[in-house]
Write a protein that holds these residues in place. Sequence first.
Motif, PDB file in Angstrom:
ATOM      1  N   LEU A 409      12.144   9.995   5.858  1.00 34.34           N
ATOM      2  CA  LEU A 409      11.056  10.751   5.221  1.00 34.34           C
ATOM      3  C   LEU A 409      10.253   9.843   4.298  1.00 34.34           C
ATOM      4  O   LEU A 409       9.012   9.921   4.243  1.00 34.34           O
ATOM      5  CB  LEU A 409      11.626  11.940   4.446  1.00 34.34           C
ATOM      6  N   GLY A 410      10.952   8.971   3.559  1.00 28.72           N
ATOM      7  CA  GLY A 410      10.249   8.013   2.709  1.00 28.72           C
ATOM      8  C   GLY A 410       9.386   7.063   3.517  1.00 28.72           C
ATOM      9  O   GLY A 410       8.260   6.733   3.115  1.00 28.72           O
ATOM     10  N   MET A 411       9.884   6.621   4.677  1.00 28.59           N
ATOM     11  CA  MET A 411       9.105   5.744   5.549  1.00 28.59           C
ATOM     12  C   MET A 411       7.868   6.472   6.081  1.00 28.59           C
ATOM     13  O   MET A 411       6.777   5.896   6.167  1.00 28.59           O
ATOM     14  CB  MET A 411       9.981   5.244   6.699  1.00 28.59           C
ATOM     15  N   ALA A 412       8.032   7.756   6.451  1.00 32.83           N
ATOM     16  CA  ALA A 412       6.898   8.524   6.964  1.00 32.83           C
ATOM     17  C   ALA A 412       5.817   8.689   5.889  1.00 32.83           C
ATOM     18  O   ALA A 412       4.623   8.489   6.149  1.00 32.83           O
ATOM     19  CB  ALA A 412       7.380   9.894   7.451  1.00 32.83           C
ATOM     20  N   ILE A 413       6.247   9.045   4.678  1.00 36.97           N
ATOM     21  CA  ILE A 413       5.280   9.214   3.579  1.00 36.97           C
ATOM     22  C   ILE A 413       4.567   7.897   3.291  1.00 36.97           C
ATOM     23  O   ILE A 413       3.342   7.857   3.072  1.00 36.97           O
ATOM     24  CB  ILE A 413       6.001   9.736   2.322  1.00 36.97           C
ATOM     25  N   SER A 414       5.323   6.803   3.309  1.00 35.14           N
ATOM     26  CA  SER A 414       4.732   5.486   3.050  1.00 35.14           C
ATOM     27  C   SER A 414       3.670   5.139   4.083  1.00 35.14           C
ATOM     28  O   SER A 414       2.595   4.615   3.758  1.00 35.14           O
ATOM     29  CB  SER A 414       5.822   4.417   3.042  1.00 35.14           C
ATOM     30  N   MET A 415       3.971   5.420   5.350  1.00 33.24           N
ATOM     31  CA  MET A 415       3.005   5.125   6.420  1.00 33.24           C
ATOM     32  C   MET A 415       1.728   5.929   6.241  1.00 33.24           C
ATOM     33  O   MET A 415       0.619   5.405   6.403  1.00 33.24           O
ATOM     34  CB  MET A 415       3.625   5.440   7.783  1.00 33.24           C
ATOM     35  N   ILE A 418      -0.458   4.463   3.557  1.00 25.33           N
ATOM     36  CA  ILE A 418      -1.216   3.301   4.024  1.00 25.33           C
ATOM     37  C   ILE A 418      -2.380   3.732   4.911  1.00 25.33           C
ATOM     38  O   ILE A 418      -3.490   3.191   4.825  1.00 25.33           O
ATOM     39  CB  ILE A 418      -0.292   2.329   4.770  1.00 25.33           C
ATOM     40  N   VAL A 419      -2.141   4.717   5.774  1.00 24.57           N
ATOM     41  CA  VAL A 419      -3.203   5.224   6.644  1.00 24.57           C
ATOM     42  C   VAL A 419      -4.344   5.786   5.810  1.00 24.57           C
ATOM     43  O   VAL A 419      -5.522   5.540   6.097  1.00 24.57           O
ATOM     44  CB  VAL A 419      -2.651   6.285   7.613  1.00 24.57           C
ATOM     45  N   CYS A 420      -4.006   6.529   4.762  1.00 24.92           N
ATOM     46  CA  CYS A 420      -5.050   7.069   3.878  1.00 24.92           C
ATOM     47  C   CYS A 420      -5.823   5.951   3.194  1.00 24.92           C
ATOM     48  O   CYS A 420      -7.051   6.017   3.057  1.00 24.92           O
ATOM     49  CB  CYS A 420      -4.427   7.988   2.828  1.00 24.92           C
ATOM     50  N   ALA A 421      -5.089   4.910   2.752  1.00 25.77           N
ATOM     51  CA  ALA A 421      -5.750   3.788   2.084  1.00 25.77           C
ATOM     52  C   ALA A 421      -6.711   3.074   3.016  1.00 25.77           C
ATOM     53  O   ALA A 421      -7.756   2.563   2.585  1.00 25.77           O
ATOM     54  CB  ALA A 421      -4.696   2.809   1.570  1.00 25.77           C
ATOM     55  N   ILE A 422      -6.385   3.042   4.316  1.00 32.06           N
ATOM     56  CA  ILE A 422      -7.230   2.351   5.285  1.00 32.06           C
ATOM     57  C   ILE A 422      -8.392   3.221   5.746  1.00 32.06           C
ATOM     58  O   ILE A 422      -9.522   2.753   5.908  1.00 32.06           O
ATOM     59  CB  ILE A 422      -6.382   1.911   6.506  1.00 32.06           C
ATOM     60  N   SER A 423      -8.123   4.517   5.937  1.00 34.28           N
ATOM     61  CA  SER A 423      -9.084   5.380   6.622  1.00 34.28           C
ATOM     62  C   SER A 423     -10.021   6.139   5.685  1.00 34.28           C
ATOM     63  O   SER A 423     -11.182   6.386   6.036  1.00 34.28           O
ATOM     64  CB  SER A 423      -8.332   6.398   7.499  1.00 34.28           C
ATOM     65  N   TYR A 442       7.754   1.627   1.939  1.00 37.87           N
ATOM     66  CA  TYR A 442       8.283   1.664   3.296  1.00 37.87           C
ATOM     67  C   TYR A 442       9.501   0.748   3.425  1.00 37.87           C
ATOM     68  O   TYR A 442      10.542   1.146   3.958  1.00 37.87           O
ATOM     69  CB  TYR A 442       7.194   1.237   4.282  1.00 37.87           C
ATOM     70  N   ILE A 443       9.374  -0.491   2.946  1.00 34.60           N
ATOM     71  CA  ILE A 443      10.464  -1.464   3.072  1.00 34.60           C
ATOM     72  C   ILE A 443      11.685  -1.005   2.271  1.00 34.60           C
ATOM     73  O   ILE A 443      12.825  -1.094   2.742  1.00 34.60           O
ATOM     74  CB  ILE A 443       9.986  -2.852   2.606  1.00 34.60           C
ATOM     75  N   TYR A 502      -0.186   2.740  12.585  1.00 36.09           N
ATOM     76  CA  TYR A 502       0.668   3.099  11.459  1.00 36.09           C
ATOM     77  C   TYR A 502       0.936   4.607  11.416  1.00 36.09           C
ATOM     78  O   TYR A 502       2.029   5.037  11.021  1.00 36.09           O
ATOM     79  CB  TYR A 502       0.015   2.640  10.153  1.00 36.09           C
ATOM     80  N   ALA A 503      -0.062   5.400  11.811  1.00 38.64           N
ATOM     81  CA  ALA A 503       0.157   6.849  11.895  1.00 38.64           C
ATOM     82  C   ALA A 503       1.241   7.156  12.930  1.00 38.64           C
ATOM     83  O   ALA A 503       2.075   8.049  12.735  1.00 38.64           O
ATOM     84  CB  ALA A 503      -1.143   7.561  12.249  1.00 38.64           C
ATOM     85  N   GLY A 504       1.240   6.397  14.029  1.00 40.59           N
ATOM     86  CA  GLY A 504       2.286   6.556  15.035  1.00 40.59           C
ATOM     87  C   GLY A 504       3.652   6.202  14.475  1.00 40.59           C
ATOM     88  O   GLY A 504       4.640   6.909  14.723  1.00 40.59           O
ATOM     89  N   PHE A 505       3.720   5.121  13.698  1.00 36.03           N
ATOM     90  CA  PHE A 505       4.983   4.757  13.051  1.00 36.03           C
ATOM     91  C   PHE A 505       5.458   5.869  12.118  1.00 36.03           C
ATOM     92  O   PHE A 505       6.650   6.195  12.063  1.00 36.03           O
ATOM     93  CB  PHE A 505       4.820   3.463  12.249  1.00 36.03           C
ATOM     94  N   GLY A 506       4.508   6.452  11.381  1.00 37.27           N
ATOM     95  CA  GLY A 506       4.867   7.547  10.486  1.00 37.27           C
ATOM     96  C   GLY A 506       5.383   8.756  11.249  1.00 37.27           C
ATOM     97  O   GLY A 506       6.340   9.407  10.812  1.00 37.27           O
ATOM     98  N   GLY A 507       4.758   9.050  12.395  1.00 37.71           N
ATOM     99  CA  GLY A 507       5.221  10.162  13.215  1.00 37.71           C
ATOM    100  C   GLY A 507       6.624   9.936  13.746  1.00 37.71           C
ATOM    101  O   GLY A 507       7.468  10.848  13.731  1.00 37.71           O
ATOM    102  N   VAL A 508       6.913   8.716  14.199  1.00 37.04           N
ATOM    103  CA  VAL A 508       8.256   8.401  14.685  1.00 37.04           C
ATOM    104  C   VAL A 508       9.267   8.495  13.541  1.00 37.04           C
ATOM    105  O   VAL A 508      10.399   8.965  13.737  1.00 37.04           O
ATOM    106  CB  VAL A 508       8.288   6.994  15.331  1.00 37.04           C
ATOM    107  N   SER A 509       8.875   8.069  12.347  1.00 35.39           N
ATOM    108  CA  SER A 509       9.775   8.160  11.192  1.00 35.39           C
ATOM    109  C   SER A 509      10.122   9.614  10.895  1.00 35.39           C
ATOM    110  O   SER A 509      11.281   9.947  10.605  1.00 35.39           O
ATOM    111  CB  SER A 509       9.129   7.516   9.956  1.00 35.39           C
ATOM    112  N   PHE A 510       9.117  10.494  10.978  1.00 30.58           N
ATOM    113  CA  PHE A 510       9.386  11.922  10.744  1.00 30.58           C
ATOM    114  C   PHE A 510      10.302  12.488  11.823  1.00 30.58           C
ATOM    115  O   PHE A 510      11.237  13.249  11.527  1.00 30.58           O
ATOM    116  CB  PHE A 510       8.062  12.683  10.710  1.00 30.58           C
TER     117      PHE A 510
END
Length: 545
Positions: A409-415, A418-423, A442-443, A502-510
């Motif tokens: 869950l922490g990894m998903a939120i982190s991703m 980052i997506v918000c910061a980029i987009s 994330y790390i 990165y959004a895909g990474f966040g989805g997989v983390s969730f």
Amino acid sequence: MPAAAVLHQPVGPVPRILTRTTPLSKSKLVSLTSYSPKPVKTLRFCFSYRSIKFKVQAAKKQLSESHNQNIRPENENSSLRDRKDSEKDFDNGWLPSFPHVLIASMSNFVFGYHIGVMNGPIVSVARELGFEGNSILEGLVVSIFIAGAFIGSISSGPIVDKLGCRRTFQIATIPLILGAVISAQAHSLDEMLLGRFLVGLGIGVDTVLVPIYISEVAPTKYRGSLGTVCQIGTCLGIIASLFLGIPAEHDPHWWRTMLYIASLPGFVIALGMQFAVDSPRWLCKVGMLDDAKTVIRNLWGESEVDNAIEEFQYVIKNDGSDLDSQWLELLDEPHSRVALIGGALFVLQQFAGINGVLYFSSLTFHDAGITNGALASSFVGLTNFAGALCSSYLIDKEGRQKLLIGSYLGMAISMFLIVCAISLPMDQDFGHNLSIVGTFMYIFSFAIGAGPVTGLIIPELSSSRTRGKILGFSFSVHWVCNFLVGLFFLDLVETFGIAPVYAGFGGVSFLSALFAYYFIVETKGRSLEEIEMSLNPNLRGGGGK
């Protein structure tokens, strides 16, 4: 840390819940929700998979001689209370096992060192060996390591079944040492590829060995905390390679010295394992009962000897030994379910994007004004190390499942940060800082659960008969996924952009958090035999078949 950030580790409990001095009674189907941490007369434990409704047989274990325990003399009860009070003051039950765990975790230090050793020097290596500017060959020098690790992982199961962990560790140091020396002396691309392949072969064997060895020699109460030592070893290896790589910025031949240094831990492991113990479970399987009792007495305490040996022999008698197990048994229940869970955990771990994030973190730091690559990598390594330390403290207190869920869950939120910061439209400096915060979150989240717990819980859920083969299969899946992420990550970024990836990474983390919630059963505070008797239908009867 661009190659593989796992483990392990390779690769690891609270006090034993039950004490038993009489044969097991017949098993009974029960629910996981009825489990109580207090001493009870039956062990209630099962996979309650909600919608999938996987059920397992829980071995019903009686607490014998309960009357005798209830009518102890007052002076004995007083003595027990005094002893418990002193144990609360300083609990050092982990200490006898720690040197053996530490020696095994040196393998993870080597693993981490080889992850980072080619980070900076790859340009100098390519220039000196004549393939500078050829990105395919540069990638091959890195990826041949993964090919060797895959072969080492898949072939390690039968070896450890026959020879035990201690001897297999010593055998695995041969390709580790030879590979490092050949790489250090390489004067052609072929020699470098051979050296990297041999190193990967040894690493592949060790990544399987370490979690098996630690889970089998650690006392139940401390298995989780000791199991995270290998993850700490990986982090320290990465940090060591980064700091030792600093001179490579000024000395184009320094990479040879770094690879010579990489051979030294192999000698330490080979020598240290000469004084380390073998797994008491393996000693019991091969008929060395007196040696098994000595190991248990020295590492776990005199009071654990009879119960542990009884559990070992019961499991061997009713389910057989891994000395005659076959790969095809992984297709049978309950082994197939654990193998699928193990493989799925590593698929989710890798496709949650740890290697992609680490690969891209240098650009994130560069955009924020941190142009010193060594400094940025050091921050990443220290964050990973801090997460591993937190995991070692929490894993036996909060449990494996809770740490996995919280980690993903922490990894998903982190991703998504980052997506918000980029987009999203925002101040550029604020966006860069938010990206850095998300990267560190994330790390840290990965290091506190997804990294160490994945390598620990698979041997805990595996049966004694197929533990080596299930770990070998699971880690081979890890290496394949690791290779695929490294191969396609940049292409995906160029095609879709970093934000969708990165959004895909966040989805997989969730999805990974959901997987941990529904499919991972809690194992803290239970011996490996208690877990196996709960999950294996072959161990239903008490007192033997």
